[in-house]
Design a protein around this motif. Structure first.
Motif, PDB file in Angstrom:
ATOM      1  N   ARG A  32      39.572 -16.347 -30.699  1.00 55.15           N
ATOM      2  CA  ARG A  32      40.831 -16.422 -30.787  1.00 55.15           C
ATOM      3  C   ARG A  32      41.047 -15.917 -32.325  1.00 55.15           C
ATOM      4  N   TRP A  33      40.296 -16.411 -33.439  1.00 56.32           N
ATOM      5  CA  TRP A  33      41.300 -15.981 -34.270  1.00 56.32           C
ATOM      6  C   TRP A  33      39.598 -15.741 -35.311  1.00 56.32           C
ATOM      7  N   ARG A  34      38.698 -14.888 -34.295  1.00 53.10           N
ATOM      8  CA  ARG A  34      37.190 -14.249 -35.560  1.00 53.10           C
ATOM      9  C   ARG A  34      37.437 -12.852 -35.520  1.00 53.10           C
ATOM     10  N   GLY A  35      38.497 -12.629 -34.452  1.00 60.49           N
ATOM     11  CA  GLY A  35      37.699 -11.005 -34.230  1.00 60.49           C
ATOM     12  C   GLY A  35      37.362 -10.587 -32.778  1.00 60.49           C
ATOM     13  N   GLY A  36      37.035 -11.427 -32.271  1.00 59.22           N
ATOM     14  CA  GLY A  36      36.270 -10.948 -31.157  1.00 59.22           C
ATOM     15  C   GLY A  36      34.739 -10.426 -31.388  1.00 59.22           C
ATOM     16  N   PHE A  37      33.974 -10.182 -30.406  1.00 58.71           N
ATOM     17  CA  PHE A  37      32.761  -9.411 -30.169  1.00 58.71           C
ATOM     18  C   PHE A  37      33.508  -7.584 -30.396  1.00 58.71           C
ATOM     19  N   ALA A  38      32.119  -6.823 -31.091  1.00 52.58           N
ATOM     20  CA  ALA A  38      32.289  -6.075 -31.248  1.00 52.58           C
ATOM     21  C   ALA A  38      30.456  -5.179 -32.043  1.00 52.58           C
ATOM     22  N   LEU A  39      30.103  -4.049 -32.306  1.00 48.75           N
ATOM     23  CA  LEU A  39      28.425  -3.898 -32.258  1.00 48.75           C
ATOM     24  C   LEU A  39      28.709  -3.224 -33.536  1.00 48.75           C
ATOM     25  N   GLN A  40      29.838  -3.350 -34.429  1.00 49.61           N
ATOM     26  CA  GLN A  40      29.696  -2.899 -36.067  1.00 49.61           C
ATOM     27  C   GLN A  40      31.639  -3.875 -36.207  1.00 49.61           C
ATOM     28  N   GLY A  41      30.876  -3.855 -37.540  1.00 53.61           N
ATOM     29  CA  GLY A  41      32.080  -3.915 -38.450  1.00 53.61           C
ATOM     30  C   GLY A  41      31.545  -5.646 -38.614  1.00 53.61           C
ATOM     31  N   SER A  42      33.021  -5.952 -39.279  1.00 49.51           N
ATOM     32  CA  SER A  42      33.203  -7.648 -39.214  1.00 49.51           C
ATOM     33  C   SER A  42      32.885  -8.080 -37.656  1.00 49.51           C
ATOM     34  N   ALA A  43      33.153  -7.763 -36.997  1.00 49.25           N
ATOM     35  CA  ALA A  43      33.367  -8.641 -35.762  1.00 49.25           C
ATOM     36  C   ALA A  43      31.673  -8.988 -34.724  1.00 49.25           C
ATOM     37  N   LEU A  44      31.116  -7.470 -35.396  1.00 45.58           N
ATOM     38  CA  LEU A  44      29.998  -7.968 -35.694  1.00 45.58           C
ATOM     39  C   LEU A  44      28.217  -9.100 -35.486  1.00 45.58           C
ATOM     40  N   PHE A  45      29.617  -9.730 -37.204  1.00 47.98           N
ATOM     41  CA  PHE A  45      28.781 -11.158 -37.348  1.00 47.98           C
ATOM     42  C   PHE A  45      28.899 -12.089 -35.965  1.00 47.98           C
TER      43      PHE A  45
END
Lengths: 251, 251
Positions: A32-45
């Motif tokens: 909702r607030w932190r950009g979801g999930f991803a395997l790179q970029g800031s959403a990796l965190f």
């Protein structure tokens, strides 16, 4: 009056429900607030908090209670050992994935690693957990150790198990606090400040409290004497492990 | 081989030494890097970490172990009850002074109160501590409660005592982490960043680890069965409290 074993099962369900809530609400926060999930970029965190809470707290805490299930006390202990070892191994793997996510995120963004007290606590928890798992594998699951050694190590294993959970909870709380300070900083990203308690701050503070309740409930259920597996380690039932299914050192 | 009671006394000395180190190093940190102590201005805040660590962790943890001292097991229990109650009361008063310092500092500087997870955890710890102290006073020290009620409440008192210490340690760790993030911020005060691990960051991270070791040692000493006061609560020794010095419910 409710039977003690029924009360245990009911509370175990509550533990699982609390654990599920902690994971689901953390996932919701990220989505909702932190950009979801991803395997790179800031959403990796974002994999980091979800994996650490799932592995080091929820899976770990649920695995710790396996030997307290009343229906695990009769029959062979071996399947329960395998279940306990498998669940803690899954907890360890998910935690390591959470560490990989944060190290890769830091390295990709040239952020330093391992400087905060949160990171020192978390690393100590995962380090102790790995020692605990390997030592328990060698002592309780493989057929090398004598019953004498198993009975000597058992209370140490149980105590360190509880302490690793406590350390994990402390690391998670410091981590949630740290992440909210960094994320809710109007100077960097124009968000509302943490001090104004925007909805995501309330949500994650509440998740912190839920994690505390989860941890305290697991510790209480582990410590309550009537829920501890009866000690059947008399000489008549002590037999070499993995030669016979009837290994019975009390755990 | 060392006697179990001698080992306990040696470890109790280690607990006191660790506690003293935590307080002294926090005092040194404040004096060396954070402007020392004062009753107003920004140095007013500095009483907060020192008082909370002294009260809610060191005094509290030392008081929790009083009934485990082997020489407290013989003779009247009443002086030990008074010592336990006095030490925990001192711990509570020092903690409240620590809270007064941070609330006054926040109010003087128009900073909001009670928004971070650290503050929620700390307030929960102090709130539970005050309930625990009053309930224990009414149940164990005043002559109103029956032996039945005392024996019913005793394990709850011991469990909540340990959980309040655990919660206090978690709150302290989140608080140290938070304070270092706020203080070591080059954008605000031109200091070296926390991420570069300047000496004060290393020192206070190490104090965090010392607090963890202190807490785990106290919990281990409380849980070890051979160091628990023998249960002398048979009917022949159960007598009303404050009428006779021989009260013997096991604590």
């Amino acid at each position: 009056m409710m039977k003690s074993s029924s009360l245990f099962c009911l509370l175990y369900l509550l533990v699982l429900l609390l654990g599920f809530l902690c994971i689901a609400l953390t996932g919701y926060w990220v989505q909702r607030w932190r950009g979801g999930f991803a395997l790179q970029g800031s959403a990796l965190f974002n994999w980091h908090p979800v994996c650490m809470i799932t592995g080091l707290i929820v899976l770990y805490g649920s695995a710790a209670l396996v030997y307290r299930l009343p229906f695990s006390w009769t029959g062979s202990k071996f399947p329960w050992k395998l279940l306990h070892a498998s669940l803690t191994l899954a907890a360890f793997i998910v935690s390591v994935l959470g560490l990989v996510a944060v190290f890769k995120f830091h390295n990709d963004h040239k952020f330093p690693n391992l400087y905060s007290l949160h990171s020192w606590l978390g690393l100590a928890a995962v380090g102790l957990f790995s020692c605990q798992w390997v030592t328990a594998l060698c002592t309780f699951l493989l057929p090398w150790a004598s019953i004498w050694l198993r009975n000597l190590y058992k209370p140490i294993h149980v105590f360190f198990g509880m302490m690793i959970l406590t350390l994990s909870v402390a690391a998670a709380l410091a981590g949630i606090n740290e992440k909210l300070i960094f994320s809710l900083d109007p100077r960097i990203n124009g968000s509302l400040p943490y001090a104004s308690l925007p909805p995501e701050a309330c949500l994650m503070n509440a998740v912190g409290i839920l994690i505390v309740v989860f941890g305290l409930l697991v510790l209480w259920m582990l410590l309550r004497p009537t829920w501890q597996r009866p000690d059947l380690s008399g000489p008549e039932v002590r037999q070499p492990l993995l030669e016979d299914d009837e290994e019975e050192e009390c755990q």
